[in-house]
Design a protein around this motif. Structure first.
Motif, PDB file in Angstrom:
ATOM      1  N   TRP A   1     -20.043  -9.468  41.586  1.00 49.90           N
ATOM      2  CA  TRP A   1     -20.877  -8.981  40.482  1.00 49.90           C
ATOM      3  C   TRP A   1     -20.047  -8.661  39.239  1.00 49.90           C
ATOM      4  CZ3 TRP A   1     -24.327  -4.793  43.309  1.00 49.90           C
ATOM      5  CH2 TRP A   1     -25.144  -5.437  44.267  1.00 49.90           C
ATOM      6  N   SER A   2     -18.750  -8.513  39.421  1.00 49.02           N
ATOM      7  CA  SER A   2     -17.850  -8.235  38.294  1.00 49.02           C
ATOM      8  C   SER A   2     -17.886  -9.410  37.306  1.00 49.02           C
ATOM      9  CB  SER A   2     -16.425  -8.043  38.830  1.00 49.02           C
ATOM     10  OG  SER A   2     -15.532  -7.741  37.811  1.00 49.02           O
ATOM     11  N   PRO A   3     -17.818  -9.152  36.002  1.00 51.70           N
ATOM     12  CA  PRO A   3     -17.567  -7.889  35.287  1.00 51.70           C
ATOM     13  C   PRO A   3     -18.837  -7.180  34.796  1.00 51.70           C
ATOM     14  CG  PRO A   3     -17.331  -9.689  33.750  1.00 51.70           C
ATOM     15  CD  PRO A   3     -17.763 -10.298  35.073  1.00 51.70           C
ATOM     16  N   TYR A   4     -19.910  -7.263  35.578  1.00 53.81           N
ATOM     17  CA  TYR A   4     -21.195  -6.699  35.137  1.00 53.81           C
ATOM     18  C   TYR A   4     -21.689  -5.599  36.067  1.00 53.81           C
ATOM     19  CZ  TYR A   4     -20.809 -11.159  32.740  1.00 53.81           C
ATOM     20  OH  TYR A   4     -20.338 -12.224  31.996  1.00 53.81           O
ATOM     21  N   ARG A   5     -20.772  -4.895  36.725  1.00 54.58           N
ATOM     22  CA  ARG A   5     -21.188  -3.950  37.749  1.00 54.58           C
ATOM     23  C   ARG A   5     -21.807  -2.663  37.204  1.00 54.58           C
ATOM     24  NH1 ARG A   5     -15.934  -4.584  41.635  1.00 54.58           N
ATOM     25  NH2 ARG A   5     -14.964  -4.509  39.571  1.00 54.58           N
ATOM     26  N   SER A   6     -21.569  -2.327  35.949  1.00 57.15           N
ATOM     27  CA  SER A   6     -22.261  -1.160  35.372  1.00 57.15           C
ATOM     28  C   SER A   6     -23.753  -1.451  35.234  1.00 57.15           C
ATOM     29  CB  SER A   6     -21.664  -0.785  34.010  1.00 57.15           C
ATOM     30  OG  SER A   6     -20.360  -0.278  34.155  1.00 57.15           O
ATOM     31  N   ALA A   7     -24.084  -2.661  34.813  1.00 60.68           N
ATOM     32  CA  ALA A   7     -25.491  -3.059  34.749  1.00 60.68           C
ATOM     33  C   ALA A   7     -26.108  -2.981  36.146  1.00 60.68           C
ATOM     34  CB  ALA A   7     -25.618  -4.472  34.180  1.00 60.68           C
ATOM     35  N   ALA A   8     -25.341  -3.394  37.157  1.00 61.66           N
ATOM     36  CA  ALA A   8     -25.824  -3.317  38.538  1.00 61.66           C
ATOM     37  C   ALA A   8     -26.056  -1.868  38.948  1.00 61.66           C
ATOM     38  CB  ALA A   8     -24.818  -3.972  39.482  1.00 61.66           C
ATOM     39  N   SER A   9     -25.129  -0.973  38.603  1.00 60.68           N
ATOM     40  CA  SER A   9     -25.299   0.451  38.924  1.00 60.68           C
ATOM     41  C   SER A   9     -26.587   0.995  38.322  1.00 60.68           C
ATOM     42  CB  SER A   9     -24.110   1.266  38.399  1.00 60.68           C
ATOM     43  OG  SER A   9     -22.959   1.081  39.183  1.00 60.68           O
ATOM     44  N   LEU A  10     -26.811   0.709  37.050  1.00 62.42           N
ATOM     45  CA  LEU A  10     -27.990   1.238  36.366  1.00 62.42           C
ATOM     46  C   LEU A  10     -29.281   0.686  36.965  1.00 62.42           C
ATOM     47  CD1 LEU A  10     -26.644   1.044  32.702  1.00 62.42           C
ATOM     48  CD2 LEU A  10     -27.027   3.122  34.037  1.00 62.42           C
ATOM     49  N   LEU A  11     -29.276  -0.594  37.303  1.00 63.03           N
ATOM     50  CA  LEU A  11     -30.463  -1.184  37.933  1.00 63.03           C
ATOM     51  C   LEU A  11     -30.688  -0.609  39.332  1.00 63.03           C
ATOM     52  CD1 LEU A  11     -30.114  -4.936  36.891  1.00 63.03           C
ATOM     53  CD2 LEU A  11     -31.942  -3.373  36.197  1.00 63.03           C
ATOM     54  N   LEU A  12     -29.623  -0.413  40.086  1.00 65.13           N
ATOM     55  CA  LEU A  12     -29.766   0.117  41.442  1.00 65.13           C
ATOM     56  C   LEU A  12     -30.260   1.563  41.433  1.00 65.13           C
ATOM     57  CD1 LEU A  12     -26.616  -1.467  43.133  1.00 65.13           C
ATOM     58  CD2 LEU A  12     -29.012  -2.018  43.629  1.00 65.13           C
ATOM     59  N   TRP A  13     -29.775   2.366  40.484  1.00 64.51           N
ATOM     60  CA  TRP A  13     -30.290   3.738  40.374  1.00 64.51           C
ATOM     61  C   TRP A  13     -31.789   3.728  40.059  1.00 64.51           C
ATOM     62  CZ3 TRP A  13     -25.189   4.832  37.606  1.00 64.51           C
ATOM     63  CH2 TRP A  13     -24.353   5.599  38.418  1.00 64.51           C
TER      64      TRP A  13
END
Length: 210
Positions: A184-196
Motif C-alpha cells: 500500500w506504500s506510499p499511500y498508507r496514511s490514506a489507508a489509515s484514514l479510510l480504515l478508521w
C-alpha cells in the motif's frame, strides 16, 4: 530524500485514487465512507503533552484535566519546570503522567526540525521520551506533520477494519498487518484514514484518535 505529505483534501483524494489502484478492495469502503477528515493539528510541545495527558483516560476526563492545566498556565516547558509535582498533581495529573511530561520537557525536542526528518527518525526522536510509544509518534506523524505513508498497525480500530477489508479469519498482529500492507506504500496514511472511517461505520461510532 523527499518527504511526502498530504496537505489538503485534494491531495488526500489523489492518494486515495492511487491507493485504490493498488488495493481495489478500498473502492467499496470509499464509496461507503466518502472522503475522510484530515484532522490536522498544529503539533509541537503542547500537542504531545495533551496526548500524554489523555492516555488511558476517557475523552471527558482528559478534557477536564487539560482545561485545568490550561487555566493554571501549566502547558509550556518553562512553566512546567517552575512547577512542583504537587502543583501538577493538584490539576489532576498522576505521578506517572507527571514523570512522562517532565521527560518530554527534559528532552527539549526541536519540533521545527522534525518537519524535515524521515518518518522513522521522527519516531525514534519522539519515542526516546518516557511515556511516548510508537502509536503516539505515528499519530504525530499523521496528524501534526501530515505525512503520507503512515499505517498505525498497533491501532485496534485499524486492525479490526483491515481484518474485514482483507477477509482475514482473525485480527492480525501488528507484524502480520505490516507485512500484508507493505504494497500500500506510499499511500498508507490514506489507508489509515479510510480504515478508521470504515471501523466507525462497522461499529457505528467515531474511531479516529485525537
Amino acid at each position: 530524500m523527499s518527504i511526502k505529505t498530504i496537505e489538503n483534501k485534494k491531495e488526500l483524494q489523489e492518494n486515495i485514487t492511487a491507493l485504490i489502484a493498488i488495493e481495489p478492495k478500498f473502492s467499496a469502503i470509499y464509496e461507503q465512507v466518502g472522503l475522510p477528515d484530515l484532522r490536522h493539528n498544529a503539533g509541537g510541545f503542547e500537542q504531545l503533552m495533551r496526548a500524554m495527558v489523555g492516555q488511558q483516560l476517557s475523552v471527558a476526563a482528559a478534557a477536564s484535566i487539560w482545561k485545568r492545566l490550561v487555566d493554571a498556565d501549566l502547558t509550556t516547558p518553562h512553566k512546567i519546570n517552575e512547577a512542583t509535582d504537587e502543583a501538577l498533581k493538584a490539576q489532576g495529573l498522576s505521578k506517572q503522567k507527571t514523570r512522562y511530561i517532565r521527560s518530554l520537557v527534559n528532552h527539549g525536542i526541536d519540533f521545527k526540525a522534525l518537519e524535515n526528518m524521515p518518518d522513522e527518525k521522527v519516531i525514534q526522536t519522539l519515542t526516546a521520551v518516557t511515556g511516548i510509544g510508537r502509536w503516539t509518534a505515528e499519530m504525530y506523524l499523521l496528524f501534526s506533520l501530515k505525512r503520507a505513508d503512515v499505517l498505525a498497525v498497533d491501532d485496534l480500530a485499524i486492525k479490526v477494519a483491515a481484518m474485514e477489508l482483507l477477509g482475514l479469519a482473525e485480527r492480525p498482529t501488528p507484524k502480520q498487518l505490516k507485512n500484508l500492507t507493505q504494497h500500500w506504500s506510499p499511500y498508507r496514511s490514506a489507508a489509515s484514514l479510510l480504515l478508521w472511517s470504515y471501523y466507525g461505520l462497522l461499529r457505528n461510532k467515531t474511531a479516529v484518535p485525537l
